[in-house]
Design a protein around this motif. Structure first.
Motif, PDB file in Angstrom:
ATOM      1  N   LYS A 191       0.833  -1.126  -0.197  1.00  0.00           N
ATOM      2  CA  LYS A 191      -0.121   0.023   0.094  1.00  0.00           C
ATOM      3  C   LYS A 191       0.989   1.164  -0.081  1.00  0.00           C
ATOM      4  CE  LYS A 191      -3.791  -1.856   2.293  1.00  0.00           C
ATOM      5  NZ  LYS A 191      -4.491  -1.985   3.627  1.00  0.00           N
ATOM      6  N   VAL A 192       0.389   2.267  -0.564  1.00  0.00           N
ATOM      7  CA  VAL A 192       1.117   3.484  -0.730  1.00  0.00           C
ATOM      8  C   VAL A 192       0.693   4.121   0.732  1.00  0.00           C
ATOM      9  CG1 VAL A 192       1.541   5.864  -1.773  1.00  0.00           C
ATOM     10  CG2 VAL A 192       0.768   3.853  -3.299  1.00  0.00           C
ATOM     11  N   PRO A 193       2.208   4.677   1.272  1.00  0.00           N
ATOM     12  CA  PRO A 193       2.121   5.231   2.901  1.00  0.00           C
ATOM     13  C   PRO A 193       1.759   6.579   2.473  1.00  0.00           C
ATOM     14  CG  PRO A 193       4.349   4.835   2.367  1.00  0.00           C
ATOM     15  CD  PRO A 193       3.587   4.239   1.089  1.00  0.00           C
ATOM     16  N   LEU A 194       0.448   6.989   2.340  1.00  0.00           N
ATOM     17  CA  LEU A 194       0.019   8.291   1.839  1.00  0.00           C
ATOM     18  C   LEU A 194       0.141   9.383   2.824  1.00  0.00           C
ATOM     19  CD1 LEU A 194      -3.270   7.485  -0.003  1.00  0.00           C
ATOM     20  CD2 LEU A 194      -1.045   8.098  -1.031  1.00  0.00           C
ATOM     21  N   THR A 195       0.181   9.006   4.205  1.00  0.00           N
ATOM     22  CA  THR A 195       0.006   9.941   5.240  1.00  0.00           C
ATOM     23  C   THR A 195       1.577  10.500   5.496  1.00  0.00           C
ATOM     24  OG1 THR A 195      -1.693   8.904   6.229  1.00  0.00           O
ATOM     25  CG2 THR A 195      -0.420  10.409   7.600  1.00  0.00           C
ATOM     26  N   LYS A 196       2.477   9.204   5.425  1.00  0.00           N
ATOM     27  CA  LYS A 196       4.025   9.543   5.488  1.00  0.00           C
ATOM     28  C   LYS A 196       4.522  10.581   4.486  1.00  0.00           C
ATOM     29  CE  LYS A 196       5.190   5.959   8.620  1.00  0.00           C
ATOM     30  NZ  LYS A 196       6.076   4.620   8.604  1.00  0.00           N
ATOM     31  N   LEU A 197       4.116  10.084   3.173  1.00  0.00           N
ATOM     32  CA  LEU A 197       4.365  10.900   2.091  1.00  0.00           C
ATOM     33  C   LEU A 197       3.823  12.404   1.940  1.00  0.00           C
ATOM     34  CD1 LEU A 197       3.997   8.353  -0.896  1.00  0.00           C
ATOM     35  CD2 LEU A 197       6.006   9.081   0.062  1.00  0.00           C
ATOM     36  N   ALA A 198       2.532  12.529   2.519  1.00  0.00           N
ATOM     37  CA  ALA A 198       1.948  13.875   2.336  1.00  0.00           C
ATOM     38  C   ALA A 198       2.806  14.896   3.650  1.00  0.00           C
ATOM     39  CB  ALA A 198       0.659  13.615   2.748  1.00  0.00           C
ATOM     40  N   GLU A 199       2.979  14.140   4.748  1.00  0.00           N
ATOM     41  CA  GLU A 199       3.790  14.876   5.707  1.00  0.00           C
ATOM     42  C   GLU A 199       4.991  15.001   5.562  1.00  0.00           C
ATOM     43  OE1 GLU A 199       0.925  13.319   9.657  1.00  0.00           O
ATOM     44  OE2 GLU A 199       3.132  12.669   9.309  1.00  0.00           O
ATOM     45  N   GLY A 200       5.815  14.222   4.878  1.00  0.00           N
ATOM     46  CA  GLY A 200       7.240  14.273   4.735  1.00  0.00           C
ATOM     47  C   GLY A 200       7.633  15.245   3.629  1.00  0.00           C
ATOM     48  N   ALA A 201       6.629  15.056   2.566  1.00  0.00           N
ATOM     49  CA  ALA A 201       6.728  16.001   1.330  1.00  0.00           C
ATOM     50  C   ALA A 201       6.237  17.287   1.338  1.00  0.00           C
ATOM     51  CB  ALA A 201       6.383  15.321  -0.091  1.00  0.00           C
ATOM     52  N   GLY A 202       5.284  17.311   2.080  1.00  0.00           N
ATOM     53  CA  GLY A 202       4.705  18.649   2.552  1.00  0.00           C
ATOM     54  C   GLY A 202       3.831  18.913   1.330  1.00  0.00           C
ATOM     55  N   VAL A 203       3.109  17.785   0.955  1.00  0.00           N
ATOM     56  CA  VAL A 203       1.952  18.142   0.131  1.00  0.00           C
ATOM     57  C   VAL A 203       0.622  17.628   0.336  1.00  0.00           C
ATOM     58  CG1 VAL A 203       3.528  17.950  -2.055  1.00  0.00           C
ATOM     59  CG2 VAL A 203       2.494  15.780  -1.122  1.00  0.00           C
ATOM     60  N   GLU A 204      -0.545  17.945  -0.128  1.00  0.00           N
ATOM     61  CA  GLU A 204      -1.779  17.524   0.155  1.00  0.00           C
ATOM     62  C   GLU A 204      -1.836  16.103  -0.005  1.00  0.00           C
ATOM     63  OE1 GLU A 204      -4.048  21.640  -0.550  1.00  0.00           O
ATOM     64  OE2 GLU A 204      -5.226  19.756  -1.260  1.00  0.00           O
ATOM     65  N   ARG A 205      -2.538  15.708   1.138  1.00  0.00           N
ATOM     66  CA  ARG A 205      -2.862  14.142   1.187  1.00  0.00           C
ATOM     67  C   ARG A 205      -3.810  13.593  -0.041  1.00  0.00           C
ATOM     68  NH1 ARG A 205      -3.364   9.259   4.545  1.00  0.00           N
ATOM     69  NH2 ARG A 205      -5.245   8.238   3.739  1.00  0.00           N
ATOM     70  N   LYS A 206      -4.519  14.597  -0.296  1.00  0.00           N
ATOM     71  CA  LYS A 206      -5.822  14.509  -1.174  1.00  0.00           C
ATOM     72  C   LYS A 206      -5.340  14.494  -2.558  1.00  0.00           C
ATOM     73  CE  LYS A 206     -10.488  16.214  -1.408  1.00  0.00           C
ATOM     74  NZ  LYS A 206     -11.615  17.195  -1.183  1.00  0.00           N
ATOM     75  N   THR A 207      -4.317  15.044  -2.963  1.00  0.00           N
ATOM     76  CA  THR A 207      -3.684  15.069  -4.329  1.00  0.00           C
ATOM     77  C   THR A 207      -3.039  13.633  -4.614  1.00  0.00           C
ATOM     78  OG1 THR A 207      -3.182  17.217  -4.143  1.00  0.00           O
ATOM     79  CG2 THR A 207      -1.908  16.143  -5.899  1.00  0.00           C
ATOM     80  N   LEU A 208      -2.463  13.287  -3.559  1.00  0.00           N
ATOM     81  CA  LEU A 208      -1.660  11.877  -3.443  1.00  0.00           C
ATOM     82  C   LEU A 208      -2.685  10.930  -3.795  1.00  0.00           C
ATOM     83  CD1 LEU A 208       1.264  12.235  -1.035  1.00  0.00           C
ATOM     84  CD2 LEU A 208       1.174  12.848  -3.442  1.00  0.00           C
ATOM     85  N   GLU A 209      -3.681  11.227  -2.896  1.00  0.00           N
ATOM     86  CA  GLU A 209      -4.869   9.848  -3.089  1.00  0.00           C
ATOM     87  C   GLU A 209      -5.378   9.878  -4.445  1.00  0.00           C
ATOM     88  OE1 GLU A 209      -6.772  10.122   1.416  1.00  0.00           O
ATOM     89  OE2 GLU A 209      -8.081  10.647  -0.125  1.00  0.00           O
ATOM     90  N   ARG A 210      -5.826  10.996  -5.248  1.00  0.00           N
ATOM     91  CA  ARG A 210      -6.341  11.113  -6.325  1.00  0.00           C
ATOM     92  C   ARG A 210      -5.498  10.069  -7.416  1.00  0.00           C
ATOM     93  NH1 ARG A 210      -6.970  16.667  -6.487  1.00  0.00           N
ATOM     94  NH2 ARG A 210      -8.785  17.034  -5.098  1.00  0.00           N
ATOM     95  N   HIS A 211      -3.956  10.357  -7.284  1.00  0.00           N
ATOM     96  CA  HIS A 211      -3.051   9.676  -8.110  1.00  0.00           C
ATOM     97  C   HIS A 211      -2.374   8.625  -7.498  1.00  0.00           C
ATOM     98  CE1 HIS A 211      -4.041  13.004 -10.701  1.00  0.00           C
ATOM     99  NE2 HIS A 211      -3.925  13.868  -9.658  1.00  0.00           N
ATOM    100  N   ARG A 212      -3.011   7.668  -6.842  1.00  0.00           N
ATOM    101  CA  ARG A 212      -2.533   6.484  -6.007  1.00  0.00           C
ATOM    102  C   ARG A 212      -1.818   5.621  -6.952  1.00  0.00           C
ATOM    103  NH1 ARG A 212      -3.725   1.483  -4.359  1.00  0.00           N
ATOM    104  NH2 ARG A 212      -5.564   1.555  -5.556  1.00  0.00           N
ATOM    105  N   ARG A 213      -2.855   5.352  -8.162  1.00  0.00           N
ATOM    106  CA  ARG A 213      -1.969   4.324  -9.002  1.00  0.00           C
ATOM    107  C   ARG A 213      -0.742   4.801  -9.463  1.00  0.00           C
ATOM    108  NH1 ARG A 213      -7.799   4.032 -11.313  1.00  0.00           N
ATOM    109  NH2 ARG A 213      -9.089   3.048  -9.791  1.00  0.00           N
ATOM    110  N   TYR A 214      -0.872   5.971  -9.977  1.00  0.00           N
ATOM    111  CA  TYR A 214       0.437   6.629 -10.626  1.00  0.00           C
ATOM    112  C   TYR A 214       1.570   6.362  -9.773  1.00  0.00           C
ATOM    113  CZ  TYR A 214       3.717  10.008 -11.816  1.00  0.00           C
ATOM    114  OH  TYR A 214       4.768  10.839 -12.116  1.00  0.00           O
ATOM    115  N   LEU A 215       1.221   6.641  -8.410  1.00  0.00           N
ATOM    116  CA  LEU A 215       2.567   6.547  -7.250  1.00  0.00           C
ATOM    117  C   LEU A 215       2.952   5.015  -7.042  1.00  0.00           C
ATOM    118  CD1 LEU A 215       1.038   9.180  -4.739  1.00  0.00           C
ATOM    119  CD2 LEU A 215       2.918   9.389  -6.228  1.00  0.00           C
ATOM    120  N   VAL A 216       2.030   4.027  -7.444  1.00  0.00           N
ATOM    121  CA  VAL A 216       2.463   2.552  -7.160  1.00  0.00           C
ATOM    122  C   VAL A 216       3.337   2.527  -8.226  1.00  0.00           C
ATOM    123  CG1 VAL A 216       1.744   0.261  -7.661  1.00  0.00           C
ATOM    124  CG2 VAL A 216       0.461   1.834  -6.152  1.00  0.00           C
TER     125      VAL A 216
END
Lengths: 243, 326
Positions: A191-216
């Motif tokens: 699974k993509v660790p969205l929370t850690k990535l959002a906090e660490g990179a300083g980006v919105e979690r929602k943006t990462l959620e929308r592009h989860r498959r791409y991030l995989v």
């Protein structure tokens, strides 16, 4: 007649969701695609013609973009095919006047072309090796993505289009590359660790959620075993922008 | 931009570019793993149904335009056609002006009979407050309501800073050009303003609260108690009476205009101190006390009196500001 139309609409809606159903529909309507291409070319197209490939691609576009409000599907598809062929013709017209490397020279018995007189600087054997290695990486990547429930066509649909969104996803990927623990967790939990990535990179979690498959797909490329593909997108992985 | 071919289908291929974007493109005889440039990329059309239809958008745009125009119209109307403040000019003929925010005079109302006479055939529509104030003062001088050396009081409200300075400067200059004294005050309490003696426009409501009694002025004797506005009576003017010329130097300044009987006294009346009595009340029994006392010989050398219900000496003749006869 109405049943045929109804069946076609069902098949189109099915093809929108399933790539295999889409391939089947395109195969089923190849005579229609050939017919439309022949109308444009004023001759029967061959398998080698780029125009036929363009027409098939236009039919695929019509499947994706069709909505019942737009009227008959076949008429819509015919319009898409014609538009694409015209665009291709205009693009190719810019290259007219250039000498073709396949132009024959000498007598017909010699069967020589201009290409034969030009020194070939490429290394076909090396290129073949690289291509084979790339194919293996891609096959491996596709198999690994299946474990995450993601296909390449899904990744293409899910890929960020806007520059701002792409930059946010790239920031998250860069953060994951510099923190191995995040990548390990990703491989372990599938699974993509969205929370850690959002906090660490300083980006919105929602943006990462929308592009989860791409991030995989991109996070898998960052793991071991995909050197060629990593090299292809290295500038991006370093955190820089590609012009 | 270079693309790696990731997947090939009959009609399309999946490519990855150098920015790590994954896209659909036409399959121009590609092979997986091939690096290509300038592919034919997929063009996505927005198939989502718009939340707001085009007709609704047009209606909303039209409604917004109408609302904007209505708002602008309302603001313009409010600034130019609704009463924002008032100016009271006390030059024997007491006049009240309703003024819009932009300084345009909306209406002019007389507060006493002199003012009613002054405003006969006078048009103020569309005129600026300074123009009307100046014209009223000119008229008062021309008609003899004020003489040289008299004081003209002007009360105004809701002006601040440069607006107030400009107003006072212009009005003061206008008054002093007639060799009159100017007494210009801002935001005076309503109780200090002259009250209407004659019926006025219902929009202008004189204060209905009973006025507190004032301290007797210097030199006044038997000063009658002030009465409520509705108790004041204006005796009917004698058509044969004419305004009297000034008989002596001004001895005092009348700071506040009072509501004396507007009709000038007949020179033939006894000592000129008696007020004209309404024909239906020959004995003056129904007169207010202060008028009755005035008839009985109030001290004409009294100083400035309260504008409400008290009379000044010299006004027995109906010429406010004129020195009283002694």
């Amino acid at each position: 007649m109405k049943l045929d139309v109804h069946r076609l609409l069902n098949e189109v809606s099915e093809a929108k969701k399933d790539p295999r159903a889409c391939d089947r529909l395109i195969e089923q309507y190849m005579p229609f695609i050939r017919s439309e291409t022949a109308k444009f070319l004023k001759r029967s197209p061959t398998e080698d013609d780029d125009e036929l490939s363009i027409a098939m691609f236009a039919f695929y576009e019509a499947i994706r973009n069709y909505a019942p409000l737009k009227g008959s599907f076949l008429r819509f598809a015919a319009l898409q095919i014609r538009s694409r062929l015209i665009d291709n013709y205009r693009r190719e017209r810019r290259n007219q006047g250039h000498v073709s490397l396949d132009a024959p020279i000498g007598s017909e018995d010699d069967h020589l072309t201009l290409m034969d007189t030009v020194q070939d600087e490429s290394r076909p054997i090396e290129e073949l090796d690289i291509r084979e290695a790339t194919q293996q990486e891609i096959a491996h990547l596709t198999a690994q993505m299946e474990e995450f429930g993601v296909r390449l066509t899904d990744v293409a649909d899910n890929s960020p289009q806007q520059k701002r969104t792409l930059a946010a996803c790239q920031k998250a990927v860069h953060y994951a590359r510099t923190h191995e623990a995040v990548l390990e967790e990703f491989l372990r939990t599938k699974k993509v660790p969205l929370t850690k990535l959002a906090e660490g990179a300083g980006v919105e979690r929602k943006t990462l959620e929308r592009h989860r498959r791409y991030l995989v797909a991109v996070l898998l490329v960052c793991t071991n075993g995909y050197e060629i593909m990593r090299g292809h997108i290295m500038q991006v992985l370093k955190g820089g922008e590609v012009s | 931009m270079k693309y790696i071919v990731m997947e090939c289908h009959k009609a399309y291929a999946v490519l990855m570019d150098e920015a790590s974007r994954v896209v659909h493109a036409a399959n121009l005889h590609y092979e997986v793993g091939q690096v290509v440039e300038s592919p034919v990329l997929l063009q996505e059309q927005n198939t989502a149904k718009p939340r707001i239809s085009a007709a609704m958008k047009r209606c909303m745009a039209a409604a917004a335009c109408i609302a904007l125009m209505a708002g602008a119209g309302a603001l313009y109307y409010q600034g130019n056609y609704t009463a924002y403040s008032s100016i009271v000019v006390c030059a024997a003929a007491n006049v009240r002006m309703e003024v819009s925010r932009s300084g345009k005079v909306l209406s002019v109302q007389p507060l006493n009979q002199d003012a009613a006479d002054l405003l006969v055939n006078y048009e103020c529509s569309g005129k600026d407050q300074l123009t009307v104030t100046g014209e009223l003062i000119d008229r008062a001088v021309e008609n003899g309501y004020v003489q040289k050396g008299d004081t003209v009081s002007v009360f105004y409200e809701k002006k601040k800073g440069k607006d107030a300075e400009k107003f006072e400067e212009h009005v003061g200059a206008s008054i002093e050009s007639h060799e009159l004294h100017a007494d210009i005050r801002r935001d005076v309490d309503q109780t200090e303003l002259p009250q209407p003696e004659i019926p006025v426009d219902p929009k202008i409501k004189p204060s209905e609260e009973p006025q507190p009694p004032t301290a007797p002025q210097h030199g006044e004797e038997d000063t009658p108690a002030p009465t409520a506005p509705h108790e004041q009576q204006t005796p009917a003017p004698d058509p044969e009476e004419k305004p009297q010329p000034p008989t002596g130097p001004a001895e005092h300044e009348h700071e506040h205009a009072v509501e004396p009987p507007a009709a000038p006294a007949d020179p033939g009346t006894e000592s000129g101190k008696e007020h004209p009595v309404p024909p239906e009340d020959p004995r003056g029994e129904h007169q207010p006390p202060h008028e009755r006392d005035a008839e009985q010989g109030a001290d004409s050398s009294a100083g400035p009196v309260h504008p409400r219900g008290e009379e000044r000496p010299g006004e027995e003749h109906g010429f406010p500001g004129h020195p009283g006869e002694e």
